[in-house]
Design a protein around this motif. Structure first.
Motif, PDB file in Angstrom:
ATOM      1  N   ARG A 168       5.389 -22.700   6.383  1.00 12.04           N
ATOM      2  CA  ARG A 168       3.994 -21.962   6.892  1.00 12.04           C
ATOM      3  C   ARG A 168       4.164 -20.730   6.560  1.00 12.04           C
ATOM      4  NH1 ARG A 168       3.224 -19.544  11.625  1.00 12.04           N
ATOM      5  NH2 ARG A 168       5.298 -20.550  12.535  1.00 12.04           N
ATOM      6  N   TYR A 169       5.120 -19.739   6.661  1.00 12.95           N
ATOM      7  CA  TYR A 169       5.288 -18.471   6.745  1.00 12.95           C
ATOM      8  C   TYR A 169       5.084 -18.115   5.116  1.00 12.95           C
ATOM      9  CZ  TYR A 169       7.546 -17.606  11.261  1.00 12.95           C
ATOM     10  OH  TYR A 169       8.122 -17.417  12.411  1.00 12.95           O
ATOM     11  N   ALA A 170       5.636 -18.932   4.391  1.00 11.93           N
ATOM     12  CA  ALA A 170       5.171 -18.594   2.715  1.00 11.93           C
ATOM     13  C   ALA A 170       3.794 -18.876   2.313  1.00 11.93           C
ATOM     14  CB  ALA A 170       5.869 -19.670   1.801  1.00 11.93           C
ATOM     15  N   ILE A 171       3.223 -19.842   2.929  1.00 13.92           N
ATOM     16  CA  ILE A 171       1.673 -20.107   2.813  1.00 13.92           C
ATOM     17  C   ILE A 171       1.031 -18.715   3.247  1.00 13.92           C
ATOM     18  CG2 ILE A 171      -0.270 -21.281   3.340  1.00 13.92           C
ATOM     19  CD1 ILE A 171       1.351 -23.673   3.455  1.00 13.92           C
ATOM     20  N   GLU A 172       1.312 -18.283   4.579  1.00 11.33           N
ATOM     21  CA  GLU A 172       0.741 -16.971   5.116  1.00 11.33           C
ATOM     22  C   GLU A 172       0.936 -15.687   4.194  1.00 11.33           C
ATOM     23  OE1 GLU A 172       2.009 -16.930   9.126  1.00 11.33           O
ATOM     24  OE2 GLU A 172       0.811 -18.539   9.659  1.00 11.33           O
ATOM     25  N   HIS A 173       2.199 -15.824   3.624  1.00 11.20           N
ATOM     26  CA  HIS A 173       2.669 -14.537   2.877  1.00 11.20           C
ATOM     27  C   HIS A 173       1.550 -14.428   1.534  1.00 11.20           C
ATOM     28  CE1 HIS A 173       5.487 -12.012   1.010  1.00 11.20           C
ATOM     29  NE2 HIS A 173       5.561 -11.159   2.043  1.00 11.20           N
ATOM     30  N   GLU A 174       1.745 -15.749   1.012  1.00 12.38           N
ATOM     31  CA  GLU A 174       0.660 -15.542  -0.068  1.00 12.38           C
ATOM     32  C   GLU A 174      -0.593 -14.807   0.356  1.00 12.38           C
ATOM     33  OE1 GLU A 174       0.594 -19.312  -1.981  1.00 12.38           O
ATOM     34  OE2 GLU A 174       2.970 -19.396  -2.396  1.00 12.38           O
ATOM     35  N   GLU A 175      -1.174 -15.202   1.360  1.00 14.96           N
ATOM     36  CA  GLU A 175      -2.459 -14.817   1.638  1.00 14.96           C
ATOM     37  C   GLU A 175      -2.728 -13.294   1.641  1.00 14.96           C
ATOM     38  OE1 GLU A 175      -3.391 -16.851   5.271  1.00 14.96           O
ATOM     39  OE2 GLU A 175      -3.877 -18.787   4.381  1.00 14.96           O
ATOM     40  N   HIS A 176      -1.462 -12.739   1.933  1.00 14.32           N
ATOM     41  CA  HIS A 176      -1.419 -11.272   1.949  1.00 14.32           C
ATOM     42  C   HIS A 176      -0.904 -10.678   0.851  1.00 14.32           C
ATOM     43  CE1 HIS A 176      -1.898 -10.375   6.267  1.00 14.32           C
ATOM     44  NE2 HIS A 176      -1.400 -11.600   6.674  1.00 14.32           N
ATOM     45  N   ASP A 177      -0.727 -11.278  -0.258  1.00 11.64           N
ATOM     46  CA  ASP A 177       0.073 -10.765  -1.539  1.00 11.64           C
ATOM     47  C   ASP A 177      -1.111  -9.957  -2.172  1.00 11.64           C
ATOM     48  OD1 ASP A 177       2.396 -11.779  -1.032  1.00 11.64           O
ATOM     49  OD2 ASP A 177       2.340 -13.341  -2.511  1.00 11.64           O
ATOM     50  N   ASP A 178      -2.191 -10.097  -2.080  1.00 11.92           N
ATOM     51  CA  ASP A 178      -3.383  -9.210  -2.794  1.00 11.92           C
ATOM     52  C   ASP A 178      -3.946  -8.548  -1.741  1.00 11.92           C
ATOM     53  OD1 ASP A 178      -4.423  -8.058  -4.621  1.00 11.92           O
ATOM     54  OD2 ASP A 178      -5.530  -9.564  -5.633  1.00 11.92           O
ATOM     55  N   GLU A 179      -3.297  -7.812  -0.804  1.00  8.89           N
ATOM     56  CA  GLU A 179      -3.899  -6.911   0.031  1.00  8.89           C
ATOM     57  C   GLU A 179      -4.863  -5.790  -0.394  1.00  8.89           C
ATOM     58  OE1 GLU A 179      -0.508  -6.907   3.536  1.00  8.89           O
ATOM     59  OE2 GLU A 179      -0.011  -6.481   1.587  1.00  8.89           O
ATOM     60  N   MET A 180      -4.743  -5.279  -1.600  1.00  9.03           N
ATOM     61  CA  MET A 180      -5.280  -4.368  -2.192  1.00  9.03           C
ATOM     62  C   MET A 180      -6.534  -4.605  -2.829  1.00  9.03           C
ATOM     63  SD  MET A 180      -2.315  -1.493  -2.658  1.00  9.03           S
ATOM     64  CE  MET A 180      -3.681  -0.217  -2.941  1.00  9.03           C
ATOM     65  N   LEU A 181      -6.992  -5.946  -2.875  1.00 10.78           N
ATOM     66  CA  LEU A 181      -8.121  -6.490  -3.905  1.00 10.78           C
ATOM     67  C   LEU A 181      -9.387  -5.752  -3.591  1.00 10.78           C
ATOM     68  CD1 LEU A 181      -9.442  -8.393  -5.717  1.00 10.78           C
ATOM     69  CD2 LEU A 181      -9.873 -10.038  -3.894  1.00 10.78           C
ATOM     70  N   GLY A 182      -9.480  -5.218  -2.364  1.00 13.40           N
ATOM     71  CA  GLY A 182     -11.028  -4.579  -2.162  1.00 13.40           C
ATOM     72  C   GLY A 182     -10.823  -3.232  -2.336  1.00 13.40           C
ATOM     73  N   ILE A 183      -9.569  -2.556  -2.148  1.00 13.13           N
ATOM     74  CA  ILE A 183      -9.296  -1.167  -2.737  1.00 13.13           C
ATOM     75  C   ILE A 183      -9.430  -1.230  -4.360  1.00 13.13           C
ATOM     76  CG2 ILE A 183      -7.722   0.631  -2.850  1.00 13.13           C
ATOM     77  CD1 ILE A 183      -6.764  -0.015  -0.326  1.00 13.13           C
ATOM     78  N   ARG A 184      -9.223  -2.120  -5.033  1.00 10.72           N
ATOM     79  CA  ARG A 184      -9.345  -2.060  -6.415  1.00 10.72           C
ATOM     80  C   ARG A 184     -10.814  -2.296  -6.757  1.00 10.72           C
ATOM     81  NH1 ARG A 184      -5.157  -5.839  -6.531  1.00 10.72           N
ATOM     82  NH2 ARG A 184      -6.537  -7.602  -7.324  1.00 10.72           N
ATOM     83  N   LYS A 185     -11.445  -2.959  -5.941  1.00 11.61           N
ATOM     84  CA  LYS A 185     -12.862  -3.227  -6.388  1.00 11.61           C
ATOM     85  C   LYS A 185     -13.499  -1.980  -6.015  1.00 11.61           C
ATOM     86  CE  LYS A 185     -13.435  -8.055  -5.272  1.00 11.61           C
ATOM     87  NZ  LYS A 185     -14.161  -8.933  -4.360  1.00 11.61           N
ATOM     88  N   ILE A 186     -13.364  -1.097  -4.902  1.00 16.55           N
ATOM     89  CA  ILE A 186     -14.028   0.111  -4.699  1.00 16.55           C
ATOM     90  C   ILE A 186     -13.857   1.254  -5.758  1.00 16.55           C
ATOM     91  CG2 ILE A 186     -13.904   2.143  -3.219  1.00 16.55           C
ATOM     92  CD1 ILE A 186     -13.218   0.110  -0.805  1.00 16.55           C
ATOM     93  N   THR A 187     -12.478   1.026  -6.484  1.00 16.43           N
ATOM     94  CA  THR A 187     -12.178   2.050  -7.405  1.00 16.43           C
ATOM     95  C   THR A 187     -12.329   1.406  -8.922  1.00 16.43           C
ATOM     96  OG1 THR A 187      -9.878   1.286  -7.316  1.00 16.43           O
ATOM     97  CG2 THR A 187     -10.404   3.279  -5.792  1.00 16.43           C
ATOM     98  N   ASP A 188     -13.145   0.427  -8.770  1.00 20.15           N
ATOM     99  CA  ASP A 188     -13.194  -0.066 -10.216  1.00 20.15           C
ATOM    100  C   ASP A 188     -11.716  -0.128 -11.005  1.00 20.15           C
ATOM    101  OD1 ASP A 188     -14.608  -1.198 -12.614  1.00 20.15           O
ATOM    102  OD2 ASP A 188     -15.013   0.694 -13.454  1.00 20.15           O
TER     103      ASP A 188
END
Length: 247
Positions: A168-188
């Protein structure tokens, strides 16, 4: 170097901006001053600052050789990385974003979005770190002491195993692995060209380095820590099965 403008120095190497920041010189407040002028205004020894700047080249990520180390040392490494994120990297980036004054039609929206989104990112990230240390790291360290040191209250270990799940920890961890997706979108995707303002370049370069550090951090957890922890958990279950069999 002493007679060069702060803006020119930072344009040559964005890492200089963070070095100057820790001396109390915000590059965007002293952009048109020479290094010597900025140091004089801040009451700093220009030779000390120059020496520190000259010792800095670029940041290099340490090679991942942790797979040969025991679990407790891997967790110590990760906790130290957490400390650097919370006490150094995130406050610095937050400060240069807070001081961001685009005054440019191409970056006005980006400035507004970053000033809104980054503090939320920091809050969520720090919450995730503390939760991880209090639950996952504590669980793994308890298993490690139980298996390798023969320490720990057996009923407490059993209780943690019933309550916790590394899968369960591993699955939840994968969900946090791309935490900067929103920031990448903002900055193109941190897009820069020769016309990009120096302040934007520094912010984007720092965000890129932060993302690289987070990717390395996630790799250590996913590829090194979790496999070792799963082996500990398997050994603990085997140990409990043997005790039940003997009884």
């Amino acid at each position: 170097m002493n007679q060069r403008k702060i803006n020119d120095l930072v344009d040559d190497n964005y890492v200089y901006a963070s070095v100057l920041y820790y001396f109390g010189i915000k590059f965007y407040d002293y952009s048109e001053k020479t290094l010597e002028q900025a140091c004089t205004e801040r009451g700093l020894d220009v030779q000390t600052v120059t020496k520190k700047l000259e010792s800095v080249k670029t940041r290099e990520e340490a090679p991942l050789l942790l797979n040969q180390y025991p679990v407790d040392l891997i967790i110590t490494y990760l906790q130290h990385a957490h400390y650097l994120f919370i006490k150094q990297k995130l406050p610095y980036i937050a400060q240069i974003i807070k001081g961001f004054n685009a005054d440019h039609k191409d970056y006005n929206v980006i400035e507004k979005d970053l000033k809104f989104v980054f503090p939320l990112f920091v809050e969520d990230f720090i919450h995730h770190i503390y939760e991880e240390e209090d639950t996952l790291f504590y669980y793994i360290k308890t298993l490690d002491k139980f298996i390798n040191d023969g320490k720990g209250n057996i009923s407490h270990v059993y209780y943690l195993m019933e309550k916790s799940s590394l899968q369960r920890y591993a699955i939840e961890h994968e969900e946090h692995d791309d935490e900067m997706l929103g920031i990448r979108k903002i900055t193109d995707g941190y897009h820069m060209d020769e016309k990009t303002p120096i302040h934007v370049k520094v912010i984007y370069e720092e965000l890129k380095e932060l993302e690289k550090s987070l990717i390395t951090h996630a790799r250590v957890e996913n590829e090194i820590l979790f496999p070792k922890a799963l082996m500990l958990e398997k050994e603990a279950k085997k140990k409990f099965s043997q005790k039940v069999g003997f009884n």
